[in-house]
Write a protein that holds these residues in place. Structure first.
Motif, PDB file in Angstrom:
ATOM      1  N   ILE B  61       0.828  -1.208   0.000  1.00  0.00           N
ATOM      2  CA  ILE B  61       0.000   0.000   0.000  1.00  0.00           C
ATOM      3  C   ILE B  61       0.865   1.263   0.000  1.00  0.00           C
ATOM      4  CG2 ILE B  61      -0.153   0.127   2.515  1.00  0.00           C
ATOM      5  CD1 ILE B  61      -3.038   0.982   2.160  1.00  0.00           C
ATOM      6  N   ASP B  62       2.168   1.083   0.270  1.00  0.00           N
ATOM      7  CA  ASP B  62       3.095   2.188   0.523  1.00  0.00           C
ATOM      8  C   ASP B  62       3.110   3.255  -0.578  1.00  0.00           C
ATOM      9  OD1 ASP B  62       3.712  -0.457   1.408  1.00  0.00           O
ATOM     10  OD2 ASP B  62       5.408   0.357   2.522  1.00  0.00           O
ATOM     11  N   LEU B  64       0.871   4.097  -2.767  1.00  0.00           N
ATOM     12  CA  LEU B  64      -0.353   4.895  -2.792  1.00  0.00           C
ATOM     13  C   LEU B  64      -0.296   6.021  -1.748  1.00  0.00           C
ATOM     14  CD1 LEU B  64      -3.279   5.284  -3.794  1.00  0.00           C
ATOM     15  CD2 LEU B  64      -3.979   3.665  -2.049  1.00  0.00           C
ATOM     16  N   LEU B  65       0.217   5.697  -0.572  1.00  0.00           N
ATOM     17  CA  LEU B  65       0.296   6.696   0.499  1.00  0.00           C
ATOM     18  C   LEU B  65       1.265   7.827   0.119  1.00  0.00           C
ATOM     19  CD1 LEU B  65       0.360   4.388   3.667  1.00  0.00           C
ATOM     20  CD2 LEU B  65      -1.589   5.512   2.615  1.00  0.00           C
ATOM     21  N   GLU B  68      -0.300  10.065  -2.349  1.00  0.00           N
ATOM     22  CA  GLU B  68      -1.284  10.940  -1.693  1.00  0.00           C
ATOM     23  C   GLU B  68      -0.586  12.146  -1.061  1.00  0.00           C
ATOM     24  OE1 GLU B  68      -4.813  10.829  -1.413  1.00  0.00           O
ATOM     25  OE2 GLU B  68      -4.388   9.567  -3.150  1.00  0.00           O
ATOM     26  N   TYR B  69       0.606  11.924  -0.504  1.00  0.00           N
ATOM     27  CA  TYR B  69       1.380  13.043   0.074  1.00  0.00           C
ATOM     28  C   TYR B  69       1.789  14.043  -1.015  1.00  0.00           C
ATOM     29  CZ  TYR B  69       1.927  11.667   4.974  1.00  0.00           C
ATOM     30  OH  TYR B  69       1.706  11.414   6.294  1.00  0.00           O
ATOM     31  N   ARG B  71       0.140  14.580  -3.705  1.00  0.00           N
ATOM     32  CA  ARG B  71      -1.095  15.307  -4.031  1.00  0.00           C
ATOM     33  C   ARG B  71      -1.354  16.403  -3.006  1.00  0.00           C
ATOM     34  NH1 ARG B  71      -3.800  11.995  -7.997  1.00  0.00           N
ATOM     35  NH2 ARG B  71      -2.839   9.983  -7.667  1.00  0.00           N
ATOM     36  N   PHE B  79      -0.143   7.946 -10.108  1.00  0.00           N
ATOM     37  CA  PHE B  79       0.174   6.720  -9.345  1.00  0.00           C
ATOM     38  C   PHE B  79      -0.208   5.499 -10.161  1.00  0.00           C
ATOM     39  CE2 PHE B  79      -1.375   3.245  -6.603  1.00  0.00           C
ATOM     40  CZ  PHE B  79      -0.156   2.899  -6.036  1.00  0.00           C
TER      41      PHE B  79
END
Lengths: 450, 199
Positions: B61-62, B64-65, B68-69, B71, B79
């Motif tokens: 999941i890393d 994606l996180l 998001e940062y 963004r 992504f």
């Protein structure tokens, strides 16, 4: 019996779960990962918390299966306790080693820590012998508590576990800056569940202590009841003795007066009658002596004894049959025939009672010589006696029937043993019972004590 | 029939508490000693430009996180969970985030091989297109997991900037690497060095 089968079935399910679930649990974990990823896409932190709730159940079944199997092994294996502990932990490590090898999931610390906690809890627990369910419940509670703790971003790293969804959840919680909240939630849940686990442990312990006390009380009550019956029996025999002894006085009067009549009459017919009365009185006198004194012995043939017994036993229920196979009838026995006959009658009456509700109820009486003994074999096809109480039926006061004194069979045993004989019992539930009474062959001679 | 307890109840409860407390305290002491940091540094000057392509090497999941940062930082970011060489068209910065979470439907080793070759392809193409590569690792997996270690080591020397999240035990991962390197203690502190890549 049913409980035992049910326990075995569940144990097999647990073992299968432990072996198959690593794959299934990991698949489920990945599905929840997608769920978390979706929640990040949609910006819904609440979904992460839902994932935590689902997540606690991920590996629960997998670990539960493994731990219950290992602790069942620990409890039941018949080896030295040190070796048992070592093997149980070796199994635990092998299980988590397999997970690491197969799926790159490192859960060693988690597994071993829970193993230690459960080992300690079980060691301090006073448990009833069939505690499988309570212990499984305890394992579940401890596992659930620690599974919650795993989701705490602060404590998560203490488990040194990797590849588990708990790590991802705590990562996402940090992303949402909700790690403090998750820490509190998981720690509170851990304490609540752990507290219930400890309370369950205490309750099981208290319950077991109570069970132990109750079992001891019941044993004491039975002992008291046995003593009471022995005293009662002694009193009954005492009264019987007095009663029978009192019979001797009128018999002496009859004997004296009939002798007098014999002297006074000249008719040969009347004198013959008087002689017969005297003979009958003499016989009754001897019988009274046999009843009163256990060591009074008389030489009697097997045939005479069986005839005496036959005159006193009748089937009490319709459909019951009594069969005789009598061999070696001319053999002589030196016995107290009243007491031995009473013993045989007791056993035969028990055989009739056992076949009471059977339409084809059958009681067979056999006599035959075996070595220096005459065997009286009484067999029936009745309800039988369970294995576990076959020893107890010879105890004073023990009876399976209500309103029975429990004196019959102990009396039989005492009489047979006083005659230097012995008894053999073969019984199977719903198939029938065979009682063999062995009495030594012998007859009166100069050295025989009367 | 009751099985006797092997030890007294209060002793059992005391020992259980002792085991848990000592496990907890020892871990706190251990991680406290590892948590010391001399503050975190950012890049002295930006090495990358927008748009940014973020991909996860290992399907965790890393990535994606991290995207998001980006963004949150209002960076023009794409992504791709399984980005390949075609996705590098028009991209100015490549961010590789290490984190293995393999699905169980396939053989784990096979998936690892696929991820490793995808990583190699991406690095080769980025070098060819002269796109700066940023390597990010959010968890201590390379120290624990042989697949993560291989994926991390493979990308390390080709990277222009390495960003790690964790305690001092992660420092040994970058032994032999002489490029820019930043380690932050908490995940939320990652935004500053991420921002320094672009601005």
């Amino acid at each position: 019996m049913k409980q035992k089968i049910l326990k075995k079935v569940f144990l097999v399910i647990f073992i299968v779960a432990a072996l198959l679930l690593p794959h299934e649990a990991t698949t489920m974990a990945r599905l929840t990962d997608r769920f978390i990823i979706d929640s990040v896409w949609e910006g819904q932190s609440s979904k992460v918390f839902q994932a935590v709730l689902i997540g606690t159940g991920y590996y629960l079944m997998r670990d539960l299966g493994a731990l219950i199997f290992i602790f069942y092994f620990f409890e039941t294996a018949k080896i030295k306790s040190v070796l048992k502990t070592f093997l149980a932990f070796l199994l635990l490590i092998s299980f988590y080693g397999y997970l690491y090898y197969k799926f790159q999931i490192g859960d060693f610390v988690f597994g071993i820590l829970i193993g230690c906690v459960l080992f300690l809890l079980f060691s301090g627990l006073k448990t009833p012998a069939n505690i499988f369910w309570s212990k499984s419940f305890l394992v579940l509670q401890v596992l659930l508590a620690f599974s919650w703790l795993k989701y705490s971003p602060f404590i998560n790293k203490f488990f040194y576990s990797f590849g588990t969804p708990a790590e991802e959840v705590s990562l996402v919680a940090q992303f949402y800056e909700a790690d403090t909240a998750l820490n509190w939630i998981t720690v509170i849940m851990f304490f609540i569940i752990m507290l219930t686990a400890l309370i369950s442990t205490l309750l099981i312990s208290i319950y077991s202590t109570q069970m132990e006390i109750m079992a001891r009380q019941k044993e004491n009550e039975l002992e008291v009841e046995r003593y009471r019956l022995q005293v009662q029996e002694a009193r009954v025999f005492q009264e019987l003795h007095s009663l029978v002894h009192d019979l001797k006085t009128p018999l002496m009067t009859i004997q004296g007066l009939s002798s007098l009549i014999g002297l006074m009459v000249d008719s040969p017919k009347l004198q013959e009658y008087v002689q017969k009365i005297e003979q009958a009185v003499e016989n009754v006198n001897k019988m009274i002596s046999e009843i009163l004194y256990d060591d009074v012995r008389k030489t009697i043939t097997v045939e005479e004894l069986i005839n005496y017994v036959r005159a006193h036993v009748f089937p009490k229920y319709t459909g019951q049959g009594i069969f005789f196979e009598l061999l070696d009838q001319k053999e002589k026995l030196l016995i107290n025939h009243i007491r031995v006959a009473r013993s045989l009658i007791n056993v035969i009456e028990n055989a009739f009672a056992a076949t009471a509700n059977k339409p084809d109820g059958k009681v067979t009486i056999k006599t035959y010589k075996q070595g220096n003994y005459i065997c009286f074999e009484i067999a029936d096809n009745g309800v039988g006696i369970p294995q576990e109480i076959q020893e107890e039926i010879w105890t004073w006061g023990f009876s399976l029937k209500e309103k029975k004194s429990g004196l019959g069979l102990p009396f039989v045993k005492r009489v047979v043993e006083n005659h230097n004989g012995y008894i053999e019992l073969y019984s199977e539930v719903n198939k029938g019972t065979t009682v063999k009474i062995f009495l030594p062959v012998g007859e009166w001679n100069e050295g025989t004590h009367n | 029939m009751v099985n006797k307890a092997k030890m007294r109840l209060w002793l059992m409860l005391g020992l259980t508490f002792l085991v848990l407390a000592s496990w907890f305290i020892l871990n706190i002491i251990h991680f406290k000693s590892l948590s010391s940091t001399r503050g975190f540094s950012s890049l002295p000057r930006p090495i990358g430009r927008e748009p940014v392509l973020v991909t996860t090497i290992g399907q965790g999941i890393d990535g994606l996180l991290v995207s998001e940062y980006f963004r949150d930082l209002h960076a023009f970011t794409a992504f791709r969970q399984k980005a390949d060489v075609d996705d590098l068209q028009g991209i100015a910065t490549l961010v590789l985030v290490i984190g293995t979470e393999f699905t169980t439907e396939q053989e784990v080793y096979k998936q690892f091989q696929e991820e490793l070759s995808r990583e190699q392809r991406l690095i080769a193409k980025a070098k060819e297109l002269q796109i700066p590569i940023v390597l990010v690792c959010l968890r201590n997996y390379p120290n624990q997991n042989r697949y993560d270690r291989a994926l991390f080591t493979n990308a390390l020397l080709a990277s222009d900037y390495v960003l790690l999240v964790g305690n001092r035990s992660m420092d040994k991962l970058v032994n032999g690497y002489y490029g820019y390197y930043t380690r932050v203690l908490r995940f939320r502190d990652l935004k500053v060095p991420l921002n320094s890549i672009l601005r």
